[in-house]
Design a protein around this motif. Structure first.
Motif, PDB file in Angstrom:
ATOM      1  N   GLU A  64      -5.589  12.981   7.827  1.00 27.84           N
ATOM      2  CA  GLU A  64      -5.228  14.047   8.793  1.00 27.84           C
ATOM      3  C   GLU A  64      -5.986  13.857  10.103  1.00 27.84           C
ATOM      4  O   GLU A  64      -5.426  14.004  11.186  1.00 27.84           O
ATOM      5  CB  GLU A  64      -5.542  15.438   8.192  1.00 27.84           C
ATOM      6  N   TYR A  65      -7.275  13.503   9.982  1.00 25.35           N
ATOM      7  CA  TYR A  65      -8.106  13.334  11.186  1.00 25.35           C
ATOM      8  C   TYR A  65      -7.594  12.163  12.026  1.00 25.35           C
ATOM      9  O   TYR A  65      -7.465  12.264  13.243  1.00 25.35           O
ATOM     10  CB  TYR A  65      -9.572  13.118  10.776  1.00 25.35           C
ATOM     11  N   CYS A  66      -7.277  11.046  11.352  1.00 26.89           N
ATOM     12  CA  CYS A  66      -6.791   9.861  12.083  1.00 26.89           C
ATOM     13  C   CYS A  66      -5.474  10.193  12.794  1.00 26.89           C
ATOM     14  O   CYS A  66      -5.252   9.801  13.947  1.00 26.89           O
ATOM     15  CB  CYS A  66      -6.590   8.684  11.128  1.00 26.89           C
ATOM     16  N   GLU A  67      -4.619  10.928  12.086  1.00 26.76           N
ATOM     17  CA  GLU A  67      -3.319  11.306  12.662  1.00 26.76           C
ATOM     18  C   GLU A  67      -3.552  12.157  13.920  1.00 26.76           C
ATOM     19  O   GLU A  67      -2.992  11.877  14.994  1.00 26.76           O
ATOM     20  CB  GLU A  67      -2.565  12.121  11.584  1.00 26.76           C
ATOM     21  N   LEU A  68      -4.410  13.152  13.763  1.00 25.81           N
ATOM     22  CA  LEU A  68      -4.683  14.095  14.848  1.00 25.81           C
ATOM     23  C   LEU A  68      -5.290  13.406  16.066  1.00 25.81           C
ATOM     24  O   LEU A  68      -4.958  13.710  17.201  1.00 25.81           O
ATOM     25  CB  LEU A  68      -5.663  15.152  14.308  1.00 25.81           C
ATOM     26  N   ARG A  69      -6.197  12.442  15.819  1.00 24.27           N
ATOM     27  CA  ARG A  69      -6.940  11.831  16.916  1.00 24.27           C
ATOM     28  C   ARG A  69      -6.347  10.494  17.372  1.00 24.27           C
ATOM     29  O   ARG A  69      -6.934   9.791  18.183  1.00 24.27           O
ATOM     30  CB  ARG A  69      -8.407  11.634  16.509  1.00 24.27           C
ATOM     31  N   GLY A  70      -5.189  10.125  16.810  1.00 20.45           N
ATOM     32  CA  GLY A  70      -4.539   8.878  17.227  1.00 20.45           C
ATOM     33  C   GLY A  70      -5.351   7.635  16.865  1.00 20.45           C
ATOM     34  O   GLY A  70      -5.338   6.641  17.610  1.00 20.45           O
ATOM     35  N   ILE A  71      -6.047   7.676  15.730  1.00 22.83           N
ATOM     36  CA  ILE A  71      -6.856   6.521  15.290  1.00 22.83           C
ATOM     37  C   ILE A  71      -5.982   5.633  14.401  1.00 22.83           C
ATOM     38  O   ILE A  71      -5.257   6.141  13.523  1.00 22.83           O
ATOM     39  CB  ILE A  71      -8.096   6.996  14.495  1.00 22.83           C
ATOM     40  N   ALA A  72      -6.071   4.308  14.600  1.00 24.55           N
ATOM     41  CA  ALA A  72      -5.247   3.383  13.810  1.00 24.55           C
ATOM     42  C   ALA A  72      -5.515   3.567  12.311  1.00 24.55           C
ATOM     43  O   ALA A  72      -6.672   3.535  11.875  1.00 24.55           O
ATOM     44  CB  ALA A  72      -5.568   1.946  14.218  1.00 24.55           C
ATOM     45  N   HIS A  73      -4.452   3.783  11.553  1.00 27.36           N
ATOM     46  CA  HIS A  73      -4.562   3.928  10.099  1.00 27.36           C
ATOM     47  C   HIS A  73      -3.204   3.688   9.474  1.00 27.36           C
ATOM     48  O   HIS A  73      -2.184   3.716  10.179  1.00 27.36           O
ATOM     49  CB  HIS A  73      -5.067   5.324   9.732  1.00 27.36           C
ATOM     50  N   GLU A  74      -3.189   3.470   8.169  1.00 27.71           N
ATOM     51  CA  GLU A  74      -1.913   3.260   7.475  1.00 27.71           C
ATOM     52  C   GLU A  74      -2.114   3.512   5.984  1.00 27.71           C
ATOM     53  O   GLU A  74      -3.061   2.971   5.387  1.00 27.71           O
ATOM     54  CB  GLU A  74      -1.466   1.797   7.691  1.00 27.71           C
ATOM     55  N   ALA A  75      -1.254   4.310   5.390  1.00 19.73           N
ATOM     56  CA  ALA A  75      -1.309   4.518   3.930  1.00 19.73           C
ATOM     57  C   ALA A  75      -0.501   3.386   3.294  1.00 19.73           C
ATOM     58  O   ALA A  75       0.629   3.581   2.869  1.00 19.73           O
ATOM     59  CB  ALA A  75      -0.734   5.885   3.573  1.00 19.73           C
ATOM     60  N   CYS A  76      -1.082   2.200   3.249  1.00 20.63           N
ATOM     61  CA  CYS A  76      -0.316   1.012   2.844  1.00 20.63           C
ATOM     62  C   CYS A  76      -0.284   0.829   1.324  1.00 20.63           C
ATOM     63  O   CYS A  76       0.484   0.013   0.818  1.00 20.63           O
ATOM     64  CB  CYS A  76      -0.900  -0.236   3.510  1.00 20.63           C
ATOM     65  N   GLY A  77      -1.110   1.576   0.587  1.00 17.93           N
ATOM     66  CA  GLY A  77      -1.136   1.452  -0.866  1.00 17.93           C
ATOM     67  C   GLY A  77      -1.952   0.261  -1.330  1.00 17.93           C
ATOM     68  O   GLY A  77      -2.262  -0.637  -0.541  1.00 17.93           O
ATOM     69  N   LYS A  78      -2.292   0.300  -2.611  1.00 13.97           N
ATOM     70  CA  LYS A  78      -3.095  -0.798  -3.160  1.00 13.97           C
ATOM     71  C   LYS A  78      -2.695  -1.092  -4.591  1.00 13.97           C
ATOM     72  O   LYS A  78      -2.250  -0.199  -5.317  1.00 13.97           O
ATOM     73  CB  LYS A  78      -4.556  -0.393  -3.044  1.00 13.97           C
ATOM     74  N   VAL A  79      -2.842  -2.364  -4.986  1.00 18.31           N
ATOM     75  CA  VAL A  79      -2.596  -2.743  -6.376  1.00 18.31           C
ATOM     76  C   VAL A  79      -3.895  -3.266  -6.976  1.00 18.31           C
ATOM     77  O   VAL A  79      -4.565  -4.105  -6.376  1.00 18.31           O
ATOM     78  CB  VAL A  79      -1.570  -3.892  -6.525  1.00 18.31           C
ATOM     79  N   ILE A  80      -4.235  -2.745  -8.146  1.00 18.77           N
ATOM     80  CA  ILE A  80      -5.374  -3.276  -8.907  1.00 18.77           C
ATOM     81  C   ILE A  80      -4.765  -4.156  -9.986  1.00 18.77           C
ATOM     82  O   ILE A  80      -3.906  -3.705 -10.759  1.00 18.77           O
ATOM     83  CB  ILE A  80      -6.204  -2.139  -9.535  1.00 18.77           C
ATOM     84  N   VAL A  81      -5.170  -5.421 -10.005  1.00 19.42           N
ATOM     85  CA  VAL A  81      -4.472  -6.411 -10.835  1.00 19.42           C
ATOM     86  C   VAL A  81      -5.343  -6.881 -11.998  1.00 19.42           C
ATOM     87  O   VAL A  81      -6.467  -7.360 -11.795  1.00 19.42           O
ATOM     88  CB  VAL A  81      -4.086  -7.639  -9.961  1.00 19.42           C
ATOM     89  N   ALA A  82      -4.809  -6.775 -13.209  1.00 21.55           N
ATOM     90  CA  ALA A  82      -5.470  -7.357 -14.391  1.00 21.55           C
ATOM     91  C   ALA A  82      -4.826  -8.709 -14.657  1.00 21.55           C
ATOM     92  O   ALA A  82      -3.593  -8.816 -14.693  1.00 21.55           O
ATOM     93  CB  ALA A  82      -5.287  -6.440 -15.599  1.00 21.55           C
ATOM     94  N   THR A  83      -5.647  -9.738 -14.809  1.00 22.99           N
ATOM     95  CA  THR A  83      -5.085 -11.074 -15.049  1.00 22.99           C
ATOM     96  C   THR A  83      -5.298 -11.535 -16.493  1.00 22.99           C
ATOM     97  O   THR A  83      -4.734 -12.523 -16.914  1.00 22.99           O
ATOM     98  CB  THR A  83      -5.720 -12.114 -14.101  1.00 22.99           C
ATOM     99  N   GLU A  84      -6.158 -10.822 -17.225  1.00 23.92           N
ATOM    100  CA  GLU A  84      -6.447 -11.222 -18.618  1.00 23.92           C
ATOM    101  C   GLU A  84      -6.367 -10.017 -19.531  1.00 23.92           C
ATOM    102  O   GLU A  84      -6.659  -8.895 -19.103  1.00 23.92           O
ATOM    103  CB  GLU A  84      -7.865 -11.804 -18.705  1.00 23.92           C
ATOM    104  N   ARG A  85      -6.048 -10.283 -20.799  1.00 23.17           N
ATOM    105  CA  ARG A  85      -5.924  -9.179 -21.759  1.00 23.17           C
ATOM    106  C   ARG A  85      -7.231  -8.397 -21.884  1.00 23.17           C
ATOM    107  O   ARG A  85      -7.240  -7.195 -22.099  1.00 23.17           O
ATOM    108  CB  ARG A  85      -5.508  -9.716 -23.136  1.00 23.17           C
ATOM    109  N   SER A  86      -8.354  -9.125 -21.739  1.00 19.41           N
ATOM    110  CA  SER A  86      -9.658  -8.464 -21.893  1.00 19.41           C
ATOM    111  C   SER A  86      -9.887  -7.381 -20.835  1.00 19.41           C
ATOM    112  O   SER A  86     -10.786  -6.558 -20.964  1.00 19.41           O
ATOM    113  CB  SER A  86     -10.772  -9.515 -21.811  1.00 19.41           C
TER     114      SER A  86
END
Ligand code: FAD
Length: 390
Positions: A64-86
């Protein structure tokens, strides 16, 4: 943190005389200006912890603050990746924590789901957090400073506090430009927080031990390898999230950070070593207890720091196309890691109190994300601890 607390204090007490003392000539030159730039959504943290609560609240407020103050931001999302069964059990635990913390939109994904979001990433399962994003935290700090000035406060740079003396009704802070007398003080000194707390009469436990976090960046022609943020499944017993790939608001893609014990609290260059900082680290019993427990992790981190191909290989576990030729060196940050006397790496935010003062003693990641929420928490404490009407 200091600027966030100052803007909240002066907003609540418009007639107060408030001054921020900053040791550097510019604001935001330490952790706030040298980090991954991620607005964390609150996935990792133990439910019920201060970190969890303040991160979820803080992330929403930061957008909200970034939006209000025109600060560069992006809700781009993130992936947490498991590569092994463990790693699957730990991934499940992250999902449980994220849900308990109220992280919006968190969902479990399979190998195809990972590829749909990040075509160059590979894993056997993952978590998608659409509410995680990125922001320019240096710009956020600059706006906080502007808020303080607009409300009638002062931001004095080049004023590193070197001594604290107790007066009858005040604290006298000595610094390079003289002395400032204050009825009440909130100390938010990042990597130097323990020194100021001890100078004000607090317990020396925990001590701050600096960890250098170096980043690489993808060569511009290879930026298409990463669309948003790709993270590994972290080791829950460590406060570090592991080498991740993060898009930056200005288009770069960072890889890192490493986590290597450093020879100075401002060791942005490996060559920076300060005798006092090294002494403080080595003389602290917690350092040796931590090293006895984590030496193997330390050796891996040393390899990542010293051998670029090993660093790249760590990231190539979840983006297999990544090769040493795709990267170039970027900047480094220095993490103010609080280390308890018993060798425990202190994970949660720590606040403490001495006469006429509050201390933000440990504000590790995600304190940039949570800064507005932490500031409210600190100001609530200040209202209880100080009589600000006088
Ligand atoms: C490598 C790395 C990656 C990170 N990634 C993220 C992320 O993606 N998202 C996130 O939310 N958080 C992240 N963090 C954490 C985040 O950057 C910090 O939690 C946050 O910036 C802490 O703010 P601070 O004000 O406590 O510390 P700092 O930004 O370090 O500020 C402390 C200030 O105190 C001043 N100071 C120190 N001593 C004195 C003195 N004696 N007198 C006057 N002034 C003094 C310093 O000059 C400095 O300006 C990361 C941190 C690191 C190191």
């Amino acid at each position: 943190m200091g600027l966030a607390v100052a803007r909240e204090l002066i907003a609540r007490n418009p007639h107060a005389s408030l001054c921020v003392l900053e040791r550097e000539d510019e604001i935001g030159t330490h952790q706030t200006g040298h980090n991954s730039g991620v607005i964390h959504a609150g996935v990792y943290y133990a439910p019920g912890s201060l970190k969890a609560r303040l991160c979820v609240e803080g992330a929403k407020e930061m957008y909200e603050y970034c939006e209000l103050r025109g600060i560069a931001h992006e809700a781009c999302g993130k992936v947490i990746v498991a590569t092994e069964r463990s790693e699957l059990q730990r991934l499940e635990e992250l999902e449980r924590r994220g849900r308990a913390n109220g992280v919006p939109g968190l969902r479990r994904i399979d190998a195809a789901g990972i590829e749909a979001l990040e075509p160059h990433a590979r894993g056997i399962a993952g978590l998608h957090s659409p509410a995680t994003g990125i922001a320019d935290f240096s710009a956020v700090a600059a706006c906080y400073a502007r808020d303080v000035l607009d409300a009638g406060g002062t931001v004095a740079t080049g004023c590193g506090v070197e001594g604290i003396a107790r007066g009858r009704r005040s604290l006298r802070l000595s610094h390079a430009r003289g002395t400032t007398e204050a009825g009440h003080v909130v100390f938010c000194a990042g990597a130097w927080a323990d020194r100021l707390a001890v100078a004000a009469g607090a317990d020396p436990d925990p001590r701050i031990v600096p960890f250098r976090g170096a980043y690489l960046r993808l060569a511009p022609a290879r930026r298409e390898l990463v669309r948003s943020l790709i993270y590994p499944v972290p080791d829950p017993s460590l406060p570090f999230l592991g080498v991740h790939l993060t898009k930056h608001v200005h288009g770069e893609v960072l890889i890192g950070p490493t986590a290597l014990m450093a020879g100075a609290r401002d060791a942005y260059s490996l060559r920076t070593v300060r005798r006092r900082d090294v002494f403080d680290t080595l003389a602290w019993p917690g350092t040796w207890r931590m090293l006895a427990r984590w030496w193997a992790t330390g050796v891996t981190e040393l390899r990542h720091a010293a051998v670029r191909s090993a660093f790249v290989r760590a990231a190539a576990r979840y983006v297999p196309e990544l090769a040493p030729g795709d990267v170039e060196p970027a900047f480094a940050g220095v993490r103010a890691q609080a280390l308890a006397r018993d060798g425990r790496l202190v994970d949660d935010f720590v606040f403490s109190r001495t006469e006429r003062a509050l201390h933000v003693r440990n504000a590790p990641s995600p304190a940039a994300t949570s800064s507005l929420a932490i500031a409210r928490h600190v100001c609530d404490e200040a209202e209880r601890a100080f009589d600000l009407r006088s």
